[in-house]
Design a protein around this motif. Structure first.
Motif, short mmCIF file in Angstrom:
data_model
loop_
_atom_site.label_atom_id
_atom_site.label_comp_id
_atom_site.label_asym_id
_atom_site.label_seq_id
_atom_site.Cartn_x
_atom_site.Cartn_y
_atom_site.Cartn_z
N ILE A 151 -5.10 5.53 -1.92
CA ILE A 151 -4.06 4.53 -1.67
C ILE A 151 -3.89 3.66 -2.90
O ILE A 151 -4.86 3.06 -3.40
CB ILE A 151 -4.42 3.67 -0.45
CG1 ILE A 151 -4.48 4.54 0.81
CG2 ILE A 151 -3.43 2.52 -0.27
CD1 ILE A 151 -5.23 3.94 1.96
N ASP A 183 -2.98 0.31 -4.20
CA ASP A 183 -3.07 -1.01 -3.57
C ASP A 183 -2.59 -2.05 -4.57
O ASP A 183 -3.29 -2.33 -5.56
CB ASP A 183 -4.52 -1.25 -3.16
CG ASP A 183 -4.74 -2.54 -2.40
OD1 ASP A 183 -3.84 -3.39 -2.40
OD2 ASP A 183 -5.84 -2.69 -1.83
N TRP A 239 0.83 -1.19 0.00
CA TRP A 239 0.00 0.00 0.00
C TRP A 239 0.87 1.25 0.00
O TRP A 239 1.85 1.33 0.75
CB TRP A 239 -0.91 0.01 1.23
CG TRP A 239 -1.81 -1.18 1.33
CD1 TRP A 239 -2.35 -1.90 0.32
CD2 TRP A 239 -2.29 -1.78 2.53
NE1 TRP A 239 -3.13 -2.92 0.79
CE2 TRP A 239 -3.11 -2.86 2.16
CE3 TRP A 239 -2.10 -1.51 3.89
CZ2 TRP A 239 -3.75 -3.68 3.08
CZ3 TRP A 239 -2.74 -2.33 4.81
CH2 TRP A 239 -3.56 -3.39 4.41
#
Length: 197
Positions: free
Chosen positions: A77, A79, A69
């Motif tokens: 974010i 990911d 992350w």
């Protein structure tokens, strides 16, 4: 390409809907609502190894899986999910998602964009004070994950995290450890490639 994306989206929606056909949860606390915990997002970022999960179609047969992350300047974010299919010799697969912390949830609830326009909810249910271990959940308790900063986790720590999930109302018998080393393949409690849910 557009036809493929529509077909893929349809398959994904059907697969997610199939989660509602899971076996009944025998935990007496099954109906208790899940509660997120506050998260220090900058501290929470980085690499997390998937120690255990409730296997589902997208993660079934995966080994050496991890998430990475990265907090963006806009507050979202990046990911990244990495894993190998069935074998540690298999090429590493990479999937990219975009997560958005939900306002008012102190970093503990994220909206995860699998692809536009499909989003799912991810709940942080526990993180230890040193940010070494975390538990993620999903509304309905049919999906769950145990993560660690290291690919190894002692049995004592693992059992303590399962006890937390049990107290939250999860059916912990559905969790399977994810092999992070070749010698873990086929061991009791670990997911085995080809195993049915």
């Amino acid at each position: 390409m557009r036809r493929f994306c529509c077909a893929f989206a349809a398959v994904l929606v059907l697969a997610l809907a199939a989660c509602s056909n899971d076996p009944p949860n025998p935990n007496p606390r099954a109906s208790a609502p899940l509660t997120t915990v506050p998260v220090d997002l900058p501290r929470y970022m980085g690499r997390w190894y998937v120690i255990a999960n409730i296997p589902y179609f997208a993660e079934r047969d995966m080994v050496a899986s991890r998430a990475e992350w990265k907090l963006r300047e806009d507050g979202k974010i990046d990911d990244s999910y990495y894993a190998r299919k069935k074998s540690f010799d298999a090429p590493e697969k990479h999937y990219q998602f975009l997560d958005t912390p939900v306002p008012g949830k102190e970093g503990g609830e994220w909206s995860v964009q699998l692809f536009w326009p499909v989003h799912v909810t991810q709940l942080t249910l526990y993180v230890d004070p040193d940010y070494r271990y975390t538990i993620l959940g999903y509304p309905g308790k049919n999906l769950g994950w145990i993560f660690s900063r290291e690919p190894e986790m002692s049995d004592d720590v693992y059992r303590s995290l399962l006890a937390r999930l049990d107290a939250m109302g999860y059916d912990t018998s559905r969790f399977r450890r994810v092999p992070q080393r070749p010698d873990q393949l086929g061991k009791a409690g670990f997911a085995s490639p080809g195993e049915k849910d």
